[in-house]
Design a protein around this motif. Sequence first.
Motif, PDB file in Angstrom:
ATOM      1  N   THR A 141      38.453  48.279  54.217  1.00  0.00           N
ATOM      2  CA  THR A 141      37.998  48.137  52.837  1.00  0.00           C
ATOM      3  C   THR A 141      39.203  48.242  51.908  1.00  0.00           C
ATOM      4  OG1 THR A 141      35.879  49.181  53.350  1.00  0.00           O
ATOM      5  CG2 THR A 141      36.516  49.083  51.031  1.00  0.00           C
ATOM      6  N   SER A 142      39.360  47.292  51.045  1.00  0.00           N
ATOM      7  CA  SER A 142      40.452  47.351  50.062  1.00  0.00           C
ATOM      8  C   SER A 142      39.904  46.986  48.687  1.00  0.00           C
ATOM      9  CB  SER A 142      41.586  46.395  50.441  1.00  0.00           C
ATOM     10  OG  SER A 142      41.129  45.067  50.502  1.00  0.00           O
ATOM     11  N   GLU A 143      40.294  47.791  47.722  1.00  0.00           N
ATOM     12  CA  GLU A 143      39.835  47.575  46.346  1.00  0.00           C
ATOM     13  C   GLU A 143      41.034  47.707  45.418  1.00  0.00           C
ATOM     14  OE1 GLU A 143      36.763  49.550  43.062  1.00  0.00           O
ATOM     15  OE2 GLU A 143      36.589  50.053  45.202  1.00  0.00           O
ATOM     16  N   ILE A 144      41.198  46.744  44.539  1.00  0.00           N
ATOM     17  CA  ILE A 144      42.322  46.744  43.597  1.00  0.00           C
ATOM     18  C   ILE A 144      41.785  46.572  42.190  1.00  0.00           C
ATOM     19  CG2 ILE A 144      44.418  45.551  42.882  1.00  0.00           C
ATOM     20  CD1 ILE A 144      44.860  44.723  45.759  1.00  0.00           C
ATOM     21  N   GLU A 145      42.160  47.495  41.331  1.00  0.00           N
ATOM     22  CA  GLU A 145      41.728  47.440  39.929  1.00  0.00           C
ATOM     23  C   GLU A 145      42.941  47.753  39.048  1.00  0.00           C
ATOM     24  OE1 GLU A 145      38.777  49.879  36.909  1.00  0.00           O
ATOM     25  OE2 GLU A 145      38.227  49.726  39.043  1.00  0.00           O
ATOM     26  N   ILE A 146      43.383  46.747  38.307  1.00  0.00           N
ATOM     27  CA  ILE A 146      44.636  46.876  37.563  1.00  0.00           C
ATOM     28  C   ILE A 146      44.465  46.366  36.138  1.00  0.00           C
ATOM     29  CG2 ILE A 146      47.054  46.133  37.475  1.00  0.00           C
ATOM     30  CD1 ILE A 146      47.046  45.917  40.449  1.00  0.00           C
ATOM     31  N   ASP A 147      45.017  47.107  35.184  1.00  0.00           N
ATOM     32  CA  ASP A 147      45.056  46.613  33.807  1.00  0.00           C
ATOM     33  C   ASP A 147      45.818  45.296  33.777  1.00  0.00           C
ATOM     34  OD1 ASP A 147      43.695  48.775  32.875  1.00  0.00           O
ATOM     35  OD2 ASP A 147      45.449  49.865  32.151  1.00  0.00           O
ATOM     36  N   PRO A 148      45.315  44.288  33.063  1.00  0.00           N
ATOM     37  CA  PRO A 148      45.982  42.979  33.058  1.00  0.00           C
ATOM     38  C   PRO A 148      47.459  43.045  32.686  1.00  0.00           C
ATOM     39  CG  PRO A 148      43.824  42.834  32.021  1.00  0.00           C
ATOM     40  CD  PRO A 148      44.068  44.286  32.273  1.00  0.00           C
ATOM     41  N   HIS A 168      40.369  52.590  54.652  1.00  0.00           N
ATOM     42  CA  HIS A 168      39.973  52.317  53.264  1.00  0.00           C
ATOM     43  C   HIS A 168      41.200  52.438  52.358  1.00  0.00           C
ATOM     44  CE1 HIS A 168      35.747  52.562  54.467  1.00  0.00           C
ATOM     45  NE2 HIS A 168      36.076  53.649  55.161  1.00  0.00           N
ATOM     46  N   MET A 169      41.342  51.473  51.463  1.00  0.00           N
ATOM     47  CA  MET A 169      42.474  51.449  50.529  1.00  0.00           C
ATOM     48  C   MET A 169      41.978  51.164  49.114  1.00  0.00           C
ATOM     49  SD  MET A 169      45.061  49.255  52.931  1.00  0.00           S
ATOM     50  CE  MET A 169      43.675  48.405  53.687  1.00  0.00           C
ATOM     51  N   TYR A 170      42.484  51.964  48.166  1.00  0.00           N
ATOM     52  CA  TYR A 170      42.101  51.795  46.760  1.00  0.00           C
ATOM     53  C   TYR A 170      43.368  51.849  45.918  1.00  0.00           C
ATOM     54  CZ  TYR A 170      37.741  53.338  48.927  1.00  0.00           C
ATOM     55  OH  TYR A 170      36.655  53.467  49.768  1.00  0.00           O
ATOM     56  N   LEU A 171      43.574  50.809  45.140  1.00  0.00           N
ATOM     57  CA  LEU A 171      44.736  50.744  44.257  1.00  0.00           C
ATOM     58  C   LEU A 171      44.263  50.595  42.822  1.00  0.00           C
ATOM     59  CD1 LEU A 171      47.801  50.505  43.743  1.00  0.00           C
ATOM     60  CD2 LEU A 171      47.586  48.044  44.148  1.00  0.00           C
ATOM     61  N   PHE A 172      44.640  51.563  41.970  1.00  0.00           N
ATOM     62  CA  PHE A 172      44.261  51.534  40.556  1.00  0.00           C
ATOM     63  C   PHE A 172      45.512  51.683  39.703  1.00  0.00           C
ATOM     64  CE2 PHE A 172      40.761  53.456  42.967  1.00  0.00           C
ATOM     65  CZ  PHE A 172      39.713  52.615  42.622  1.00  0.00           C
ATOM     66  N   VAL A 173      45.597  50.889  38.664  1.00  0.00           N
ATOM     67  CA  VAL A 173      46.697  51.012  37.704  1.00  0.00           C
ATOM     68  C   VAL A 173      46.105  50.978  36.309  1.00  0.00           C
ATOM     69  CG1 VAL A 173      48.859  50.074  36.841  1.00  0.00           C
ATOM     70  CG2 VAL A 173      48.293  49.844  39.268  1.00  0.00           C
ATOM     71  N   LYS A 174      46.301  52.069  35.579  1.00  0.00           N
ATOM     72  CA  LYS A 174      45.764  52.154  34.230  1.00  0.00           C
ATOM     73  C   LYS A 174      46.678  53.014  33.373  1.00  0.00           C
ATOM     74  CE  LYS A 174      41.447  52.961  31.705  1.00  0.00           C
ATOM     75  NZ  LYS A 174      40.031  53.374  31.812  1.00  0.00           N
ATOM     76  N   PHE A 179      47.470  54.989  44.359  1.00  0.00           N
ATOM     77  CA  PHE A 179      47.210  54.265  45.607  1.00  0.00           C
ATOM     78  C   PHE A 179      46.690  55.264  46.635  1.00  0.00           C
ATOM     79  CE2 PHE A 179      48.998  51.694  49.348  1.00  0.00           C
ATOM     80  CZ  PHE A 179      47.855  50.896  49.383  1.00  0.00           C
ATOM     81  N   HIS A 180      45.446  55.028  47.058  1.00  0.00           N
ATOM     82  CA  HIS A 180      44.766  55.963  47.952  1.00  0.00           C
ATOM     83  C   HIS A 180      44.455  55.241  49.256  1.00  0.00           C
ATOM     84  CE1 HIS A 180      40.991  58.646  48.743  1.00  0.00           C
ATOM     85  NE2 HIS A 180      42.040  59.023  49.446  1.00  0.00           N
ATOM     86  N   VAL A 181      44.957  55.781  50.369  1.00  0.00           N
ATOM     87  CA  VAL A 181      44.726  55.195  51.684  1.00  0.00           C
ATOM     88  C   VAL A 181      44.168  56.284  52.597  1.00  0.00           C
ATOM     89  CG1 VAL A 181      45.748  54.013  53.658  1.00  0.00           C
ATOM     90  CG2 VAL A 181      46.648  53.602  51.361  1.00  0.00           C
ATOM     91  N   LYS A 182      43.078  55.972  53.265  1.00  0.00           N
ATOM     92  CA  LYS A 182      42.497  56.941  54.201  1.00  0.00           C
ATOM     93  C   LYS A 182      42.067  56.223  55.472  1.00  0.00           C
ATOM     94  CE  LYS A 182      38.467  58.657  53.194  1.00  0.00           C
ATOM     95  NZ  LYS A 182      37.311  59.305  52.510  1.00  0.00           N
ATOM     96  N   ASN A 183      42.225  56.906  56.582  1.00  0.00           N
ATOM     97  CA  ASN A 183      41.829  56.334  57.865  1.00  0.00           C
ATOM     98  C   ASN A 183      41.310  57.438  58.784  1.00  0.00           C
ATOM     99  OD1 ASN A 183      45.017  56.759  57.933  1.00  0.00           O
ATOM    100  ND2 ASN A 183      44.241  57.122  60.016  1.00  0.00           N
TER     101      ASN A 183
END
Length: 341
Positions: A232-239, A272-278, A284-288
């Motif tokens: 699972t990978s999710e990326i949410e970044i300010d434009p 699971h990987m989650y990348l957020f930039v705000k 950057f959160h990675v768990k396995n």
Amino acid sequence: MTFTRNSRLALIAFHTLLWSIYLLLPYAVSSAASGYKIGVMPGLFFTLAGLIHLVIFYVNAYVMYPRWLNQRFWWLYLLASVGLIMLSFRLKYQLLTSLFPEVLQASNAEKFVFGPSVAFFFLSIIYRNILNQLHAQRQLARQQSEQLRAELMFLRSQISPHFLFNVLTNLISLARQKSDKLESSLLMLSDLMRYILYDVNGRKITLAQEIDYLRSYIDLQKLRFGSDVPVTSEIEIDPGAYTSHIEPMLLIPLVENAFKHGVNVLENPEIHMYLFVKNGRLVFHVKNRFDVKSINLINENQGIGLANLRARLDLLYKNSHTLLITNTNNWFDVTLILDLL
């Protein structure tokens, strides 16, 4: 002392301004009716004496002091200093007797006429010491910068072989399986190689480039494992954050580590990987999942990737990052919090 061209020109302009103010001072604060006098000294004598002071200042600051004030030539510096000051006294006395004999008749004239020679000599010593200190600070800063650059280049040089070793290991696995995914994997590897060899080129890159590289690596791993490993990978970044700059290949070690320790020894792996930039902050959160039997190995030897990551973070983001690593309930969890510069 080493200056850039602009700083050297600025220093010359500053000195020219100060000496111009000093030499022309009588004509700014006095009048022609009084002969532009400052105290007992006529304006012309003040300016001529000022030129003598200028010679004392620069000859001592740029010739005598840096060349002769050392263990070998200290005696020469002492003799030259006395000779320079005495020569200035002689020149001033000649000017006074020839052009301004009335000044010698004034009480305490010697103090105002001859004292400045000694004062400017000691001012030049202070000035030279300030220059030496600035030079030493710049040299130290340059050495530290070169050392930092060398360490960073060494760390970057470690990343590429380490990455290629892991990817090639994956491709060997596909080749042994005679998988039809091998061709797609090789094409992805080609793109990743282009990124490593040409796009990075020893400099920081945009966040958009790093994210593209990260996605390519994840896609390559998905080709290898298919549906056997849920990813699972999710990326949410300010434009506006896509143009922010970041150290290249900074995020990939966390993903590599997850696939390395979270796949081969498990019956039901998950990553699971989650990348957020705000607001300029990257998370950057990675768990396995991991096998509890291998946790000691993970703790004691996290490989080149994570060790290299720690070193680069300490060099480039000393006080602007947090790296959290935990392992609980059969989950290995890594979170990188980074203030983008």
